[in-house]
Each structure stands twice: as C-alpha cells, then as structure tokens.
Design a protein around this motif. Structure first.
Motif, PDB file in Angstrom:
ATOM      1  N   ARG B  65      10.251  -1.501 -15.779  1.00 27.45           N
ATOM      2  CA  ARG B  65      10.531  -0.579 -14.513  1.00 27.45           C
ATOM      3  C   ARG B  65       9.617  -1.313 -13.153  1.00 27.45           C
ATOM      4  O   ARG B  65       8.409  -1.720 -13.500  1.00 27.45           O
ATOM      5  CB  ARG B  65      10.069   0.755 -14.401  1.00 27.45           C
ATOM      6  N   LEU B  66      10.056  -1.268 -12.023  1.00 29.09           N
ATOM      7  CA  LEU B  66       9.509  -1.768 -10.934  1.00 29.09           C
ATOM      8  C   LEU B  66       8.981  -0.568  -9.866  1.00 29.09           C
ATOM      9  O   LEU B  66       9.766   0.235  -9.724  1.00 29.09           O
ATOM     10  CB  LEU B  66      10.463  -2.701 -10.212  1.00 29.09           C
ATOM     11  N   PHE B  67       7.837  -0.831  -9.496  1.00 36.84           N
ATOM     12  CA  PHE B  67       7.309   0.194  -8.616  1.00 36.84           C
ATOM     13  C   PHE B  67       6.800  -0.578  -7.096  1.00 36.84           C
ATOM     14  O   PHE B  67       6.233  -1.961  -7.184  1.00 36.84           O
ATOM     15  CB  PHE B  67       6.084   0.744  -9.291  1.00 36.84           C
ATOM     16  N   ASP B  68       6.633   0.089  -6.171  1.00 37.95           N
ATOM     17  CA  ASP B  68       5.921  -0.402  -4.913  1.00 37.95           C
ATOM     18  C   ASP B  68       4.543  -0.262  -4.881  1.00 37.95           C
ATOM     19  O   ASP B  68       3.828  -0.996  -4.385  1.00 37.95           O
ATOM     20  CB  ASP B  68       6.611   0.298  -3.734  1.00 37.95           C
ATOM     21  N   THR B  69       4.003   0.946  -5.592  1.00 35.69           N
ATOM     22  CA  THR B  69       2.554   1.033  -5.458  1.00 35.69           C
ATOM     23  C   THR B  69       1.927   1.617  -7.073  1.00 35.69           C
ATOM     24  O   THR B  69       2.766   1.859  -7.884  1.00 35.69           O
ATOM     25  CB  THR B  69       2.236   2.374  -4.482  1.00 35.69           C
ATOM     26  N   VAL B  70       0.739   1.278  -6.970  1.00 37.04           N
ATOM     27  CA  VAL B  70       0.045   1.470  -8.459  1.00 37.04           C
ATOM     28  C   VAL B  70       0.257   2.953  -8.408  1.00 37.04           C
ATOM     29  O   VAL B  70       0.391   3.583  -9.422  1.00 37.04           O
ATOM     30  CB  VAL B  70      -1.286   1.025  -8.060  1.00 37.04           C
ATOM     31  N   THR B  71       0.060   4.025  -7.620  1.00 36.86           N
ATOM     32  CA  THR B  71      -0.085   5.274  -7.594  1.00 36.86           C
ATOM     33  C   THR B  71       1.134   5.795  -8.350  1.00 36.86           C
ATOM     34  O   THR B  71       1.416   6.874  -8.900  1.00 36.86           O
ATOM     35  CB  THR B  71      -0.093   6.057  -6.112  1.00 36.86           C
ATOM     36  N   GLU B  72       2.521   5.134  -7.654  1.00 36.76           N
ATOM     37  CA  GLU B  72       3.751   5.683  -8.292  1.00 36.76           C
ATOM     38  C   GLU B  72       3.891   5.201  -9.683  1.00 36.76           C
ATOM     39  O   GLU B  72       4.282   5.878 -10.790  1.00 36.76           O
ATOM     40  CB  GLU B  72       5.041   5.112  -7.534  1.00 36.76           C
ATOM     41  N   ALA B  73       3.217   4.023  -9.926  1.00 39.12           N
ATOM     42  CA  ALA B  73       3.365   3.448 -11.195  1.00 39.12           C
ATOM     43  C   ALA B  73       2.703   4.240 -12.420  1.00 39.12           C
ATOM     44  O   ALA B  73       3.075   4.172 -13.557  1.00 39.12           O
ATOM     45  CB  ALA B  73       2.991   2.072 -11.546  1.00 39.12           C
ATOM     46  N   VAL B  74       1.688   5.036 -11.896  1.00 41.45           N
ATOM     47  CA  VAL B  74       0.932   5.543 -13.079  1.00 41.45           C
ATOM     48  C   VAL B  74       1.168   7.156 -12.754  1.00 41.45           C
ATOM     49  O   VAL B  74       0.135   7.822 -13.636  1.00 41.45           O
ATOM     50  CB  VAL B  74      -0.872   5.074 -12.867  1.00 41.45           C
ATOM     51  N   ALA B  75       1.732   7.429 -12.174  1.00 37.58           N
ATOM     52  CA  ALA B  75       1.784   9.276 -11.915  1.00 37.58           C
ATOM     53  C   ALA B  75       1.818   9.806 -13.163  1.00 37.58           C
ATOM     54  O   ALA B  75       1.442  10.914 -13.234  1.00 37.58           O
ATOM     55  CB  ALA B  75       3.204   9.321 -10.987  1.00 37.58           C
ATOM     56  N   ASP B  76       2.426   9.574 -13.906  1.00 39.14           N
ATOM     57  CA  ASP B  76       2.691  10.198 -15.491  1.00 39.14           C
ATOM     58  C   ASP B  76       1.577  10.074 -16.369  1.00 39.14           C
ATOM     59  O   ASP B  76       1.718  10.556 -17.475  1.00 39.14           O
ATOM     60  CB  ASP B  76       3.923  10.063 -15.978  1.00 39.14           C
ATOM     61  N   MET B  77       0.720   9.239 -16.071  1.00 38.59           N
ATOM     62  CA  MET B  77      -0.439   8.841 -16.879  1.00 38.59           C
ATOM     63  C   MET B  77      -1.649   9.947 -17.135  1.00 38.59           C
ATOM     64  O   MET B  77      -2.058  10.367 -16.137  1.00 38.59           O
ATOM     65  CB  MET B  77      -0.958   7.427 -16.605  1.00 38.59           C
TER      66      MET B  77
END
Lengths: 250, 250
Positions: B65-77
């Motif tokens: 999956r592609l994300f624009d920001t780190v914050t979005e990429a790790v939201a569910d962690m």
C-alpha cells in the motif's frame, strides 16, 4: 605460540552476478569479515558491477582472491561449512546460522581456519563441494518462499558471526545527560498536579478522588520518565494552572 | 474474541531505489512478512525495478500500500520500531533486532499491530518519524563499516522475527534411513580391523599394540558413524585384506 585469530573466509563458488559479489562484500564488511575468495566467477574478475554494489567496502574486493577450483580455494581450511537451501542425502550435520557461528567462533579461538561455502545463485553448491565441508548450513526460512539471494545469505551468516561475540545489550536508553527519575521526584510531580487539580475542582466528587488519583499516577509511572522530563512536566502543570488563574482573574 | 494475529508491517519511508523495495519484498517473503507499506517512493509506484528484484515474491509487491505521509502509514499501529544507524538524542529505548523481534512477538500475540519503519537509503529516518515509534532499533555492526543496505536491514529484522518463533534445532543429521551405530557395532568393526592388521603384521611390536589400537579406535569414534557406514567400512577392510591375500597367493 601466538596465533593470529582470523575471522572465517567467505568462498563464493561460481557466482553468476558481479552485483551479488559486491553486495556480499558489503555485507561482509558490516560484520567484520574480510577474507573473500571467489571460484570461477561467471562474469570474470575484476568486475565493475561488484565495485558499484560494494558501496564503499572496496578493500574486501581489492583483497579478494580468485581460484579455479573449490579444492584450491579451501586448501588451508580446517572447518568448512557449506550453505545450501536444499535437503541433501548426506550424512553430515545440518546446522543453523547461529549454531555455525558458535562453532566457528570456538574453532577460530583455537587458531583454526574456518570458511563458509556459497554456491551459484541459480543452482547452489554441487554435492561434491558440499562433501568437502564438515557441516551443512541451512538457514530456516518460510516454507512458502525459500529462495534467498546470495548476498543476503552471506549477510545472515556474517550477522550471526558478529552477534556471537557482540555484547550489545538487548535494550538501552539512548545515552542522555540525564538519569531516570526516582520515586521522590515522581511523587513531587504527582502532588503538584493533584494540588492544582484540587484547586481547579477536577478531582470531584471526594469519594471518587482516590481512584482518579491512582489512575493518573499509573499513566506517569508507565512512562518511565527521566529527571528532566519530570521537571518539564512540572513546568507544564504550572503553565496550564497559571494560564487558568489569569483567565479567571482577567 | 478471536483475534487474527498479523505479522509486523514493514514501512519503507521515501525509498529512493525501486530495486531496494523489490529486494526488501523478497526478504520479507523469506521470513513470513507480507504487509508492505511504502511512503512517497522517489521513483513512483508501481516500479519495474522492484518487480525484477523481488525474484518471485510478487504478492508482497502487489498487496503493498502506498501512503503520502508516515503519519497515515502508521495510523493503525500499536507498537512501532524505528530502524536507525545513527545515535539520536532521544529518550527512547534502543533495542537490538533480536530484542525487537521478541517484543513484537509478544505484542502480536496480544492482537496488537506492530510495524517497523525504515528510512531512505542515504539519509535515514527523520527525527519526527523516529518520535512516533515506541523504540529505536539499531543493528549492531562493525564500527569500521556501519552502512547497511536498506533491503539487508529489512532482511535482518525479518530473520529475527522468524527466528523468534522457529523451532529448528541448532544441529541435526540430514534425515537418512539409517541410525547412529551403537557400541557393539563399533567394537565389531574395531575387532575385525584389528584381526586383519594382526594377520598383516601391522600391529607390531606387541608392546606397542595397545596404544596403536587405541589410536585407531579414537579416529573412528570421533567420526560418529551411522550403522550403514560401519557396514561399509567392514566391507572396505575385507576388500583390502582379500586383495592382499590374493596378491600374496598369486
């Protein structure tokens, strides 16, 4: 008799791609391995792809030695490990990378020369090459995808070699110039916060106060704070309380 | 409540080279990691270099999956580890790859989502990205060459993840259809050999015989032979002895 302890040699048998040789050299340098031996590389030697892929681990490539046959490349070895992904019908111990590292560490400490054989990318080592080794090294991998890149296999073996004598503790705090807060400092913060919350009327009604206080204290206890962090939080409490008083006064 | 246990996610932050993304995917597949997240890759996405380098671990790339920001990429962690080679001036636990794996194994078993952040090849993670993580992962390497390739860092973290739940014994014999020789079989071989050597006049003079016998027995004891190997060696002894007798007779 003083014996120079030489880390294990990496012996790449008929590697196909110079790039993999270069990445293997880089992985070796990461973990303190320096003796690279190359048997009949398909793309010839020296190889410009190897130099690019080594990303600065040039000395490993410059000191690499070229051999025509495996027999010549391992002539001075006392303990040889053959890496292979496939099951071989051979009566030979099959070891993990960690067990191989432990064994090589022990042999090296006795002044014995150790080496790890890696086969060509596509086909792996031939049985006759494996026979020369005292043990077979098979890296445990997910059964659904067992193909490991050549340089990555070198990396894992080097990693275990380095780790077998590495004293890095599993967990440390980055060395700051501060020290973990002791209990008196924590209680100082707690009482400061609770005083201000009493003033603000947050810890209400009185019968619920003890549980509310415990819940708040547990949050900050879990944070394992340092002295300077406790001081910073006291500043935060003071700042918020002062702002509120000013607002009420204003 | 039944909870699906999801292995840790690999989050590549602004990777520069598609080739490294592909090799990271391959390393993930080797060790049972499947959730790849890519934040703002420099070469865009999808990437043909990545597909080539994945060497068949296509499903990891296809499901990435592609994300624009780190914050979005790790939201569910719930538990995030930031890999970094540099010392950071942060009050955060610094863990080895092995310790991180142990911790993630424990969190995952509780149904929590874990992820590992990897920074761009040249510069590594930014401090603001590291701050989002519960721990910093620093792989112990030789101080003389500390630069680890991105995909190789992913490989080492995946390797420790897999190893933390792997039951492969450190050493096994390749499963043959045979069994280690017991002492009676060994003594049978020894006495056979010694009988023939007495006949041939090798164990001479008599006062040296006991030591010579012990030395020979020690060689074969160290070889840790299997039943079928003991039978093969008895065949060898018989063959040599018969050849000698024929020669003497002829």
């Amino acid at each position: 008799v003083s014996v120079a302890l030489t880390p294990p040699s990496v012996i790449l048998v008929r590697p196909q791609l110079g790039q993999n040789v270069g990445m293997a050299a880089r992985a070796m340098a990461n973990f303190g391995l320096t003796d690279l031996r190359i048997v009949a590389p398909r793309e010839g030697w020296p190889n410009e792809w190897a130099i690019k892929a080594a990303s600065g681990a040039d000395w490993v490539l410059e000191e690499a030695r070229l051999f025509d046959t495996v027999t010549e490349a391992v002539a001075d070895m006392h303990y040889l490990v053959a890496t292979t992904a496939r099951q071989r019908e051979m009566l030979k111990p099959v070891v993990t990378a960690e067990a191989a590292a432990t064994e090589m560490r022990a042999k090296t400490a006795q002044g014995l020369r150790c080496g790890i054989l890696f086969g060509p990318e596509r086909s792996g080592l031939e049985n006759d090459d494996v026979t020369l080794a005292q043990a077979v090294l098979r890296i445990p991998v997910d059964a659904r995808f067992t193909s490991i890149n050549l340089a990555q296999a070198v990396l894992l073996v080097g990693y275990e070699w380095f780790k077998s004598a590495d004293a890095t503790p599993p967990e440390v705090l980055d060395p700051g110039h501060t020290w973990p807060a002791n209990n008196a400092e924590l209680v100082g913060l707690f009482e400061h916060l609770e005083r201000e919350l009493d003033t603000a009327g947050f810890l209400f009604p009185p019968e619920k106060r003890p549980a509310m206080v415990r819940n708040l204290r547990n949050i900050f206890i879990r944070a394992n704070m340092m002295e300077q962090e406790v001081r910073a939080l006291r500043g935060v409490v003071t700042s918020l309380a002062t702002a509120r008083r000013k607002k009420e006064a204003g």
